[in-house]
Design a protein around this motif. Structure first.
Motif, short mmCIF file in Angstrom:
data_model
loop_
_atom_site.label_atom_id
_atom_site.label_comp_id
_atom_site.label_asym_id
_atom_site.label_seq_id
_atom_site.Cartn_x
_atom_site.Cartn_y
_atom_site.Cartn_z
N GLU A 53 0.60 -1.56 0.16
CA GLU A 53 0.18 -0.26 -0.48
C GLU A 53 0.51 1.46 -0.19
O GLU A 53 0.70 2.20 -1.01
CB GLU A 53 -0.99 -0.17 1.59
CG GLU A 53 -1.89 -1.21 0.69
CD GLU A 53 -3.06 -1.17 2.03
OE1 GLU A 53 -2.86 -0.47 3.27
OE2 GLU A 53 -3.57 -2.02 2.04
N ASN A 54 1.88 1.48 0.45
CA ASN A 54 2.76 1.93 0.76
C ASN A 54 4.40 2.01 0.35
O ASN A 54 4.58 1.25 1.33
CB ASN A 54 3.17 3.48 2.44
CG ASN A 54 1.46 3.68 1.97
OD1 ASN A 54 0.73 5.00 1.67
ND2 ASN A 54 0.67 3.04 3.69
N LEU A 55 5.16 2.83 -0.30
CA LEU A 55 5.89 2.36 -1.12
C LEU A 55 7.06 3.56 -1.24
O LEU A 55 6.32 5.07 -1.86
CB LEU A 55 5.88 1.37 -2.82
CG LEU A 55 6.18 0.40 -2.36
CD1 LEU A 55 5.61 -0.64 -4.22
CD2 LEU A 55 6.45 -0.62 -1.71
N SER A 56 8.75 4.08 -1.10
CA SER A 56 9.29 4.34 -0.91
C SER A 56 9.42 4.01 -2.56
O SER A 56 9.39 3.13 -3.53
CB SER A 56 10.56 4.50 -0.18
OG SER A 56 10.61 3.45 -0.60
N TRP A 57 10.27 5.47 -3.03
CA TRP A 57 10.57 5.09 -4.42
C TRP A 57 11.72 3.99 -4.66
O TRP A 57 11.91 3.31 -5.46
CB TRP A 57 11.14 6.80 -4.88
CG TRP A 57 10.06 7.24 -6.09
CD1 TRP A 57 9.47 8.98 -5.57
CD2 TRP A 57 8.63 6.72 -7.50
NE1 TRP A 57 8.23 9.07 -5.82
CE2 TRP A 57 8.14 8.07 -6.59
CE3 TRP A 57 9.12 5.02 -7.52
CZ2 TRP A 57 6.98 8.16 -8.43
CZ3 TRP A 57 7.94 5.64 -8.70
CH2 TRP A 57 6.98 6.37 -8.58
N LYS A 58 12.52 4.57 -3.72
CA LYS A 58 13.56 3.45 -3.68
C LYS A 58 13.08 1.92 -3.81
O LYS A 58 14.00 0.61 -4.34
CB LYS A 58 14.61 3.92 -2.36
CG LYS A 58 16.13 2.60 -2.32
CD LYS A 58 17.15 3.59 -0.84
CE LYS A 58 18.07 2.61 -0.91
NZ LYS A 58 18.26 1.72 0.45
N THR A 59 12.50 1.46 -2.71
CA THR A 59 11.71 0.21 -2.62
C THR A 59 11.16 -0.09 -3.98
O THR A 59 11.71 -1.28 -4.80
CB THR A 59 11.06 -0.08 -1.66
OG1 THR A 59 11.29 0.50 -0.54
CG2 THR A 59 10.27 -1.59 -1.33
N TYR A 60 10.60 0.61 -5.04
CA TYR A 60 9.86 0.42 -6.22
C TYR A 60 11.63 0.33 -6.64
O TYR A 60 10.70 -0.87 -8.02
CB TYR A 60 8.70 1.54 -6.04
CG TYR A 60 8.15 1.16 -7.45
CD1 TYR A 60 7.06 0.38 -7.70
CD2 TYR A 60 8.71 2.34 -8.49
CE1 TYR A 60 6.52 0.20 -8.98
CE2 TYR A 60 7.75 1.47 -10.40
CZ TYR A 60 6.99 0.15 -10.13
OH TYR A 60 5.94 0.42 -11.39
#
Ligand code: UTP
Length: 232
Positions: A168-175
């Motif tokens: 549901e929530n992601l940082s750009w780094k993780t995505y």
């Protein structure tokens, strides 16, 4: 809605406008929702994808003659333009009369007076997600909504893996670690990896929402509880 005249960019997936044939019922409901939000003070930049129309032309052309990737992209771009004209037409009352066909050529669109600006694909090698991010940069908009037939980012492809989990929530780094750095036409990533690289640099918020659940899209806009993935 507290923020008067807030502008939001919508990357409107071709899969919603032309899933197989033109889905006028979807467009009719989408129009109703957008007009309701305009009443509340929103402005929208709507960038249209290509959808099945492009794939049908590409498949037909490939049966008749050899075609290359650039040919494929141009057919895709013209499908996005056809869809853009369609969307501009049905929003005649609210839409800026000229369609943006190059996100870098934005000066005439910077202070568009109407409530909607419609944009289409630009040039080969890119996607409308990328064009949406460039327009966000140039128009000074911080929020992009990716409306398509994908309603969440999952840990893996949910059509192939039963244990895929919603994120549901992601940082750009993780995505970005999940999708890599390359984009190719027809790829399944919820948001184009190349567009994501730029979005991270700009600090944009991108929401991945399923376009068929329009009430859910409205909840997101109004800051209510919603289903989808926010990357920021
Ligand atoms: P998109 O792939 O951005 O549309 O553009 P979409 O709706 O999100 O995805 P589809 O249509 O359901 O797959 C459609 C095609 O147009 C070309 C690319 O080939 C892309 O796959 N295109 C689009 C470009 O070459 N440059 C652009 O700036 C935009």
């Amino acid at each position: 809605m507290k923020n008067n005249k807030k502008t939001v960019i919508i990357s409107l997936g071709g899969s919603l406008i032309v899933p197989e044939e033109l889905d006028w019922k979807f467009v009719k409901n989408f129009k109703k929702l957008i007009e309701k939000q305009i009443e509340k003070g929103y402005k929208f930049v709507i960038i249209t994808g290509g959808g099945k129309i492009a794939r049908k032309y590409i498949a037909a052309a490939a049966k008749v003659d050899k075609i290359n990737d650039e040919d494929r992209d141009w057919i895709g771009i013209h499908a996005t333009r056809m869809n853009a004209h369609f969307i501009r037409t049905i929003f005649r009352k609210h839409a800026h009369p000229i369609i943006n066909k190059d996100p870098h050529d934005f000066r005439d669109f910077l202070h568009f007076k109407r409530e909607i600006l419609v944009a289409s694909g630009w040039k080969p090698g890119f996607s409308t997600d990328y064009d949406a991010v460039v327009l966000a940069k140039n128009l000074g908009v911080h929020q992009v909504i990716n409306l398509s037939n994908i309603d969440f980012v999952y840990t893996k492809d949910p059509r192939k893996f039963k244990d895929a989990k919603k994120l549901e929530n992601l940082s750009w780094k993780t995505y970005r670690a999940m999708v890599g750095n390359k984009w190719s036409p027809g790829m399944n990533a919820p948001f184009d990896p190349v567009a994501s690289k730029l979005a991270e640099k700009l600090g944009l918020e991108v929401a991945i929402l399923g376009g068929h659940k329009l009430k859910n899209f409205e909840n997101y806009l109004e800051g209510k509880k919603f289903q989808g993935t926010v990357i920021k």
